[in-house]
Design a protein around this motif. Sequence first.
Motif, PDB file in Angstrom:
ATOM      1  N   VAL A 129      98.459  36.307 -59.103  1.00 17.19           N
ATOM      2  CA  VAL A 129      97.244  36.901 -59.655  1.00 17.19           C
ATOM      3  C   VAL A 129      96.704  35.940 -60.102  1.00 17.19           C
ATOM      4  O   VAL A 129      97.013  34.801 -60.526  1.00 17.19           O
ATOM      5  N   HIS A 130      94.999  35.863 -59.823  1.00 18.30           N
ATOM      6  CA  HIS A 130      94.040  35.012 -60.040  1.00 18.30           C
ATOM      7  C   HIS A 130      93.469  34.924 -61.266  1.00 18.30           C
ATOM      8  O   HIS A 130      93.762  35.871 -62.092  1.00 18.30           O
ATOM      9  N   GLY A 131      92.523  33.948 -61.763  1.00 19.17           N
ATOM     10  CA  GLY A 131      92.032  33.677 -62.951  1.00 19.17           C
ATOM     11  C   GLY A 131      90.520  33.719 -62.880  1.00 19.17           C
ATOM     12  O   GLY A 131      89.888  34.161 -61.662  1.00 19.17           O
ATOM     13  N   TRP A 132      89.916  33.239 -63.794  1.00 15.62           N
ATOM     14  CA  TRP A 132      88.350  33.017 -63.949  1.00 15.62           C
ATOM     15  C   TRP A 132      87.873  31.808 -63.243  1.00 15.62           C
ATOM     16  O   TRP A 132      88.474  30.851 -63.447  1.00 15.62           O
ATOM     17  N   PRO A 133      86.971  31.761 -62.553  1.00 11.82           N
ATOM     18  CA  PRO A 133      86.106  33.044 -61.672  1.00 11.82           C
ATOM     19  C   PRO A 133      86.491  33.293 -60.520  1.00 11.82           C
ATOM     20  O   PRO A 133      85.607  33.649 -59.618  1.00 11.82           O
ATOM     21  N   ASP A 134      87.826  33.318 -60.190  1.00 14.82           N
ATOM     22  CA  ASP A 134      88.059  33.327 -58.716  1.00 14.82           C
ATOM     23  C   ASP A 134      88.537  35.044 -58.195  1.00 14.82           C
ATOM     24  O   ASP A 134      88.298  36.055 -59.044  1.00 14.82           O
ATOM     25  N   SER A 135      88.847  35.106 -57.156  1.00  9.59           N
ATOM     26  CA  SER A 135      89.307  36.517 -56.746  1.00  9.59           C
ATOM     27  C   SER A 135      90.676  36.040 -55.885  1.00  9.59           C
ATOM     28  O   SER A 135      91.363  35.125 -56.091  1.00  9.59           O
ATOM     29  N   HIS A 136      91.147  36.998 -55.036  1.00 14.34           N
ATOM     30  CA  HIS A 136      92.383  36.756 -54.434  1.00 14.34           C
ATOM     31  C   HIS A 136      92.465  35.608 -53.450  1.00 14.34           C
ATOM     32  O   HIS A 136      93.332  35.023 -53.055  1.00 14.34           O
ATOM     33  N   HIS A 137      91.155  35.339 -53.094  1.00 25.72           N
ATOM     34  CA  HIS A 137      90.883  34.020 -52.242  1.00 25.72           C
ATOM     35  C   HIS A 137      91.467  32.886 -52.949  1.00 25.72           C
ATOM     36  O   HIS A 137      91.546  31.849 -52.040  1.00 25.72           O
ATOM     37  N   LEU A 138      91.731  32.715 -54.133  1.00 27.67           N
ATOM     38  CA  LEU A 138      92.104  31.484 -54.766  1.00 27.67           C
ATOM     39  C   LEU A 138      93.681  31.202 -54.175  1.00 27.67           C
ATOM     40  O   LEU A 138      93.655  30.028 -53.992  1.00 27.67           O
ATOM     41  N   TRP A 139      94.276  32.075 -53.464  1.00 29.56           N
ATOM     42  CA  TRP A 139      95.438  31.832 -53.119  1.00 29.56           C
ATOM     43  C   TRP A 139      95.407  31.642 -51.316  1.00 29.56           C
ATOM     44  O   TRP A 139      96.536  31.649 -50.836  1.00 29.56           O
ATOM     45  N   ASP A 140      94.533  31.358 -50.951  1.00 30.67           N
ATOM     46  CA  ASP A 140      94.332  31.275 -49.528  1.00 30.67           C
ATOM     47  C   ASP A 140      95.176  30.458 -48.792  1.00 30.67           C
ATOM     48  O   ASP A 140      95.439  30.285 -47.759  1.00 30.67           O
ATOM     49  N   HIS A 141      95.202  29.000 -49.459  1.00 33.32           N
ATOM     50  CA  HIS A 141      96.073  28.036 -49.127  1.00 33.32           C
ATOM     51  C   HIS A 141      97.324  27.687 -49.699  1.00 33.32           C
ATOM     52  O   HIS A 141      98.226  27.052 -49.141  1.00 33.32           O
TER      53      HIS A 141
END
Length: 589
Positions: free
Chosen positions: A36-48
């Motif tokens: 689960v991401h936060g501000w101002p991110d999306s699911h792409h926060l977890w790409d790495h």
Amino acid sequence: MVTWNRSTVRNDDVELAVFHLDAPDAADERPTVVLVHGWPDSHHLWDHVAPALGEHFRVISYDTRGYGESTRPDEVSAYRLEHLASDLFDVIDEVSPGEPVHVIGHDWGSVQLWEAVTTPGAQDKIKSFTSVSGPNLDYLGEWAQGNLTNPTPGNLGRALSQLASSAYTAFFQVPVLPQAFFNAFGSEKIWTEFLHAVEGTPRENVSFAPTLKEDMISGLRFYSANIREKLAKPDPRPTTIPVLELVNERDIALRPAIYSRSHEHANKLWRKNSDTGHWLPYTNPDYLSESAREFIQMIEDGTSSSPNTIDRARRLGPAQKLGGKLAVITGAGSGIGRETAYALAELGCEVVLADINAASAEETAIECKAKGVLATVYELDVSSTEAVNEFAERVRRTHGVADIVVNNAGIALAGSALAASEEQVDRILAINLRGVIAGSRAFGRQMVERGTGGHIVNLSSASAFTPQRDMALYSATKAGVLMFCESLRAELADYKIGVTAICPGIVHTNITSTTEIVGLEDADGNRKRIDDFYARRGFTPDKVAKDIVKAILANKAVVPVTPEAKFGYLSYRLFPWGSRLAARVKLAK
């Protein structure tokens, strides 16, 4: 590039874009992890982060309401934490029906997960929670009010520090201005450069949705909907779900002190501190994924400890500054090494104890375990560089990368430098100098590779800067350690790895009773006189251990410990001729 497979989950009028790392497979029985991401991110926060986790688990993420491809309600009230928790539960029901999942949250993602795990019945849907840079707002409100109602200098200082770090949240709740600001400056390029400037985030690691500017503006509703109410009227609820807090000590938004009340409400709490910044999924994705993997596997296996992760449920509290860190101490079987192990265990470190005498290190381990931490013993002769390298690699495989290393093992040699045998010279150089260098290099490489900082403590001596006629060889090794530390500290500064040289003076340990004395008559008598003098001096190794802990916490470079060491350090720099004259005094007869 990471390939996500999209699906949709509906919660009343809100459609949530849900993303599977792999194509959904009903036959995949691996544990499920929801990110689960936060501000101002999306699911792409977890790409790495997701690919590393995907080697062991089913990995799911989703764009929370207001972000990415999910619905953006207009009403601020639609972003209250209870609605965000409800979204999560609906996603879990869809991706893992009837089977609880492990959750990992960052920033507001972590905040809403705290809301979820403290919701009655959450244990039926959530098996574990890894929290990154996002507190429970009710716990935060309780902490803030406690500091204000008990206004000691320390409490006020911590509260003001957090207030300064959180000043941006007040701006985010002002009408019109923040929306205009992000509309003007919310580009991907500007945000990438901001993250790089603030905490060195690699530009190539940053992943945004095409809707970044819209997400920045829409996500402001999270702040308006929740912060003021939670801080003004906190309702701290307990949770029985296992929680791992990854605390970033260089977080620009959230000071480590705000997590000090978590243990009072989460009765299965683990914690790891690291010298890292707020956007851990971008800056240190390998560290995050490995820490989460270890924790999740521990929960799956039904055990109470795992590499580099300590069960803090019994003892974790505000004083546990080093809670969850892994400390390696050589020469841990007695004296300064033993007392340092006790001091670090008292502050919550898992300790790895090495000594050439494994039996004496086992005695140290017993006391450390009584303090509620893990303690493991290894037999080690630091005079062998090969053995030190093998030991460091074994520690990494078995326990994880060390956060703190104390190269303490050493011996003494007194008397005439000219009368010492070549074997005696080689031995003291191998143990006191080469052993320290080998330990620093082996563990230092691991710290650099991990990328989350650390601290190396090397035992030098006041003899490094107070020449004595009967201690030439010993002094040479300790002077070498001192200058090695000063230089290594400069080399490792860019990696947030501290290096400290500890320089004790007259400390009564068993080293004095076992000191070899060469070139003098009545060696046994001289040894006894020296040992008796040190005993009468009465400066015990536990006092040195306290200074070692202070040096780690304050990242000090050189620490003369005893009064005579402090005087010698000052006088050698200001009046070197005086030190040279004093060196001519005979300590032995």
